[in-house]
Scaffold this active site. Structure first.
Site, PDB file in Angstrom:
ATOM      1  N   ASN A 109      38.713  39.021  35.697  1.00 29.21           N
ATOM      2  CA  ASN A 109      37.951  38.007  36.435  1.00 29.21           C
ATOM      3  C   ASN A 109      37.008  38.761  37.371  1.00 29.21           C
ATOM      4  O   ASN A 109      37.428  39.313  38.391  1.00 29.21           O
ATOM      5  CB  ASN A 109      38.895  37.096  37.221  1.00 29.21           C
ATOM      6  CG  ASN A 109      38.161  35.982  37.950  1.00 29.21           C
ATOM      7  OD1 ASN A 109      37.101  36.191  38.547  1.00 29.21           O
ATOM      8  ND2 ASN A 109      38.722  34.785  37.931  1.00 29.21           N
TER       9      ASN A 109
ATOM     10  N   GLU B 220      34.744  33.973  35.088  1.00 30.34           N
ATOM     11  CA  GLU B 220      34.017  33.630  36.309  1.00 30.34           C
ATOM     12  C   GLU B 220      32.751  34.486  36.440  1.00 30.34           C
ATOM     13  O   GLU B 220      32.507  35.130  37.456  1.00 30.34           O
ATOM     14  CB  GLU B 220      34.907  33.794  37.550  1.00 30.34           C
ATOM     15  CG  GLU B 220      34.466  32.916  38.710  1.00 30.34           C
ATOM     16  CD  GLU B 220      35.452  32.906  39.865  1.00 30.34           C
ATOM     17  OE1 GLU B 220      35.137  32.263  40.871  1.00 30.34           O
ATOM     18  OE2 GLU B 220      36.525  33.521  39.760  1.00 30.34           O
TER      19      GLU B 220
ATOM     20  N   ASP C 121      42.088  34.528  33.042  1.00 28.82           N
ATOM     21  CA  ASP C 121      42.629  33.977  34.282  1.00 28.82           C
ATOM     22  C   ASP C 121      42.996  32.527  34.027  1.00 28.82           C
ATOM     23  O   ASP C 121      42.132  31.652  33.996  1.00 28.82           O
ATOM     24  CB  ASP C 121      41.569  34.102  35.387  1.00 28.82           C
ATOM     25  CG  ASP C 121      42.004  33.443  36.688  1.00 28.82           C
ATOM     26  OD1 ASP C 121      43.189  33.058  36.800  1.00 28.82           O
ATOM     27  OD2 ASP C 121      41.151  33.300  37.591  1.00 28.82           O
TER      28      ASP C 121
ATOM     29  N   ASN D 227      44.979  30.753  36.011  1.00 27.54           N
ATOM     30  CA  ASN D 227      45.253  30.097  37.293  1.00 27.54           C
ATOM     31  C   ASN D 227      46.656  29.494  37.330  1.00 27.54           C
ATOM     32  O   ASN D 227      46.881  28.439  37.941  1.00 27.54           O
ATOM     33  CB  ASN D 227      44.202  29.016  37.583  1.00 27.54           C
ATOM     34  CG  ASN D 227      43.095  29.528  38.484  1.00 27.54           C
ATOM     35  OD1 ASN D 227      43.353  30.112  39.540  1.00 27.54           O
ATOM     36  ND2 ASN D 227      41.856  29.323  38.065  1.00 27.54           N
TER      37      ASN D 227
ATOM     38  N   ASP E  14      38.152  39.919  43.647  1.00 29.11           N
ATOM     39  CA  ASP E  14      39.461  39.668  44.244  1.00 29.11           C
ATOM     40  C   ASP E  14      40.564  39.656  43.186  1.00 29.11           C
ATOM     41  O   ASP E  14      41.702  39.320  43.496  1.00 29.11           O
ATOM     42  CB  ASP E  14      39.461  38.360  45.029  1.00 29.11           C
ATOM     43  CG  ASP E  14      38.983  37.180  44.199  1.00 29.11           C
ATOM     44  OD1 ASP E  14      38.446  37.405  43.097  1.00 29.11           O
ATOM     45  OD2 ASP E  14      39.131  36.027  44.648  1.00 29.11           O
ATOM     46  N   HIS E  15      40.207  40.018  41.954  1.00 29.00           N
ATOM     47  CA  HIS E  15      41.178  40.153  40.860  1.00 29.00           C
ATOM     48  C   HIS E  15      41.227  41.603  40.396  1.00 29.00           C
ATOM     49  O   HIS E  15      40.305  42.377  40.641  1.00 29.00           O
ATOM     50  CB  HIS E  15      40.801  39.267  39.671  1.00 29.00           C
ATOM     51  CG  HIS E  15      40.962  37.804  39.925  1.00 29.00           C
ATOM     52  ND1 HIS E  15      41.917  37.027  39.298  1.00 29.00           N
ATOM     53  CD2 HIS E  15      40.273  36.962  40.738  1.00 29.00           C
ATOM     54  CE1 HIS E  15      41.807  35.776  39.713  1.00 29.00           C
ATOM     55  NE2 HIS E  15      40.815  35.718  40.593  1.00 29.00           N
TER      56      HIS E  15
ATOM     57  N   CYS F 212      48.009  36.260  70.020  1.00 33.05           N
ATOM     58  CA  CYS F 212      49.087  35.897  69.102  1.00 33.05           C
ATOM     59  C   CYS F 212      50.425  36.316  69.713  1.00 33.05           C
ATOM     60  O   CYS F 212      50.516  37.315  70.446  1.00 33.05           O
ATOM     61  CB  CYS F 212      48.879  36.547  67.738  1.00 33.05           C
ATOM     62  SG  CYS F 212      49.028  38.343  67.735  1.00 33.05           S
TER      63      CYS F 212
ATOM     64  N   HIS G  95      52.032  39.971  68.180  1.00 38.47           N
ATOM     65  CA  HIS G  95      51.488  41.287  68.491  1.00 38.47           C
ATOM     66  C   HIS G  95      50.755  41.333  69.832  1.00 38.47           C
ATOM     67  O   HIS G  95      50.326  42.414  70.245  1.00 38.47           O
ATOM     68  CB  HIS G  95      50.502  41.708  67.390  1.00 38.47           C
ATOM     69  CG  HIS G  95      51.026  41.559  66.009  1.00 38.47           C
ATOM     70  ND1 HIS G  95      50.710  40.490  65.204  1.00 38.47           N
ATOM     71  CD2 HIS G  95      51.877  42.339  65.272  1.00 38.47           C
ATOM     72  CE1 HIS G  95      51.301  40.615  64.039  1.00 38.47           C
ATOM     73  NE2 HIS G  95      52.037  41.726  64.057  1.00 38.47           N
TER      74      HIS G  95
END
Length: 632
Positions: free
Chosen positions: A7, A37, A187, A189, A317-318, A579, A582
């Site tokens: 992807n 994609e 992919d 999904n 991101d894959h 936060c 931390h």
């Protein structure tokens, strides 16, 4: 043979990342490369994105005009071949099809049996998003699939996803009944089991799509092997996709949704199905190419995720998944299918008719003959030639007046007598030019007026008309002009007030030209060099004062803006919470999901998302940016 699925999250971006399409494809060293994609529309399929030496490509692009779906999804299959014609290579398909319903224009199949429950419009909608390319490689049929994504609250997309996989399953079953082998890559999904998801909850396995996926596998009585899990049944944290806005890739906090599935008998002649299957007999290796992950050691100096999109990681991101096959024999001689990108009109060009080619040649010949035609002979009608030249002189003089050269001297005068003399001078110039042009034309039979010189003169006149004049040009001494006492200038005054030039002349100052003279009389205007230098110095001094004042104002504005911005930053720093895990400043984000909280700002921990057991990962802190009043 090596098959890769990836992807790319935008093919154009990956090509730019690697420098060229050829370099991107060669980096995999694979025979068949399947991209998902691609995010390309049909009109965006340019040669630098679809054509590479040594590869044949097959694309499916989105055809829908729905909002948010144009230029979305898209798949492409690249096949590495030595020859696109008369080849016996398995990588080169013998047939190719866009979509899997059989209703697209590029598809060669018909509507399959078992789809009577779906209307034609529903089937066309399934194939309209460019989510599948099918290539037949003789020994097997390869499905390059990009499965739809559907949020848990989006009922429309959930229904679409259900229909998509239901129709796809029907096509698989139809081919398996014919004894064909099927590879499904892409992919999808869908993460099939809890081991394939970083944060799988207790109800993870109850999802309807995961139930459907597992029902297709051999261990559940289905026909397909999950090739990766068959080779690595117990491997954990084997993920192929990570959220792009939380830094989850840093702690490998993702999911495995990119798959390679296969179904059908092995290629051996033996038919003992109990001891033979395709994975054990022909799949040598199947794994994830982690080298293509965006996050690599050394990307950041520390574990801190600097607020989502402010930290940009190059790549998709894959991560790609590959499979290596052995003992795959060649297939009979064949050529590239017609769906290949090399045959697309936008790549190959539109075939022209014979009439259009002949018409273009005729137009080209006419243009060439006009450009390089013969010169004007001297034996031509002198009267007509003189009239043409007279018209050119009139046009040149009018342009000369319009450009402001003569207007600044004569036309600005308030004396009506001077205007009359100016008109007389123009007439004299015209007569002199007519005589000169007539004598030039009738000078000899060997003299010609070249079209090149005519065109050059026109360009020169146009340039002189449009060019910006300097102040000195109004008082420049003209060369080759005869002067006498009677025609000299008695008085020339230069008054500069508000950047306007005004020069007055009396009636006696305008010379009279002779009708038979070959020279056009030009009045000589000169002024003191010291006066001109004084004018220029005053103008430059005024411009410098204006520039200094403008710089001072700009500097003051910048200082005010900088102080205001620092005040806002200090205010924001005091309002940003820390936060709890931390004790570090949080990052602000905005809800983009449609709903009652759409558009609201909130604060979360700034660290990268990771497992709760890791104290260096995101602590999960959350707080709304402002309290919302309760609605009564």
């Amino acid at each position: 043979m090596k098959i890769v699925t990836y992807n790319v999250n935008g093919l154009r971006q990956r090509v730019s990342q690697f420098g060229s399409l050829r370099k991107l494809l060669d980096s995999f060293d694979a025979d068949i490369i399947c991209f998902q994609e691609t995010k390309l529309r049909r009109q965006e399929l340019k040669s630098d994105l679809v054509m590479a030496d040594g590869y044949e490509s097959f694309f499916s692009c989105t055809r829908t005009s729905d909002k948010g779906r144009t230029g979305y999804s898209g798949v492409a299959t690249f096949c590495r071949v030595k020859s696109p014609f008369s080849s016996t290579e398995v990588a080169l398909p013998v047939a190719a099809e866009e979509g899997f319903t059989g209703l697209l224009e590029t598809s060669g199949s018909k509507i399959m049996e078992g789809l009577e429950d779906f209307s034609k419009d529903e089937l066309l909608k399934i194939d309209s998003e460019g989510r599948c390319v099918i290539t037949d490689h003789g020994h097997f049929i390869l499905f390059n699939v990009y499965g739809p994504r559907a949020d848990s609250e989006d009922t429309v997309r959930i229904q679409f996803k259900l229909q998509f996989f239901h129709v796809l399953q029907k096509r698989w079953e139809f081919l398996l009944c014919q004894g064909r082998r099927i590879f499904v890559v892409g992919d999808l999904n869908i993460a099939p089991a809890a081991i394939d998801r970083c944060d799988a909850g207790p109800d993870f396995a109850k999802n309807e799509f995961r139930i459907w996926f597992r029902s297709m596998l051999v261990e559940s009585g289905g026909s397909f092997f999950d090739v990766f899990r068959s080779k690595h049944p117990e491997r954990r944290e084997a993920y192929t996709c990570w959220p792009s806005n939380t830094g989850a890739e840093q702690f490998n906090y993702g999911t495995r949704i990119d798959h390679i599935l296969c179904a059908g008998p092995c290629l051996h002649q033996k038919h003992d199905l109990q001891s033979h299957n395709f994975v054990t007999c022909h799949v040598n290796e199947c794994d994830i190419l982690i080298d293509y992950k965006r996050w690599k050691p050394g990307n950041a100096p520390s574990y801190r995720w600097k607020g989502g999109m402010s930290t940009r990681l190059e790549g998709s991101d894959h991560a790609p998944v590959y499979m290596c096959l052995g003992e795959v024999p060649e297939i009979p001689q064949h050529s590239t299918p017609s769906l290949a990108s090399r045959y697309l009109p936008i790549i190959r060009g539109v075939q022209q008719t014979l009439v259009s080619v002949l018409m273009k040649r005729e137009v080209a010949k006419q243009g060439k003959s006009c450009k390089f035609s013969g010169s004007l002979p001297a034996e031509s009608n002198s009267t007509g030639d003189t009239e043409d030249c007279s018209e050119n002189v009139d046009r040149s003089l009018n342009n000369y007046c319009d450009s402001g050269i003569l207007q600044g001297v004569y036309c600005s005068s308030s004396n009506q007598e001077s205007e009359g003399e100016f008109t007389k001078t123009i007439e004299n110039c015209r007569d002199s030019a007519n005589v000169a042009s007539h004598s030039t034309i009738t000078q000899g039979s060997s003299n010609h007026i070249s079209p090149f010189h005519v065109d050059r003169a026109r360009k020169k006149a146009k340039k002189s008309q449009l060019g910006q004049l300097s102040l000195k040009s109004f008082f420049h001494k003209r060369s080759n002009v005869s002067h006498d006492d009677n025609n000299s200038i008695t008085d020339t005054s230069l008054n500069v007030n508000n950047s306007v030039t005004d020069t007055s002349l009396s009636q006696e100052e305008v010379p009279e030209s002779h009708h038979h003279s070959n020279k056009i009389p030009v009045t000589d205007y000169s002024c003191s060099v010291h006066e001109l230098h004084g004018v220029n110095s005053s103008v430059c001094s005024h411009d410098q004062d204006e520039k200094k004042g403008k710089r001072f104002l700009d500097k003051e504005r910048n200082n005010v803006a900088l102080l205001e911005w620092r005040r806002i930053q200090q205010l924001m720093e005091t309002s940003i919470p820390l936060c709890k895990g931390h004790k570090e400043p949080c990052v602000a984000r905005v809800v983009k999901k449609p709903g009652p909280t759409f558009g609201r700002r909130f604060f979360v921990c700034a660290r990268a998302e990771g497992p709760a057991s890791n104290p260096e990962a995101n602590c999960g802190y959350f707080k709304w940016a402002f309290s919302k009043s309760k609605q009564k």
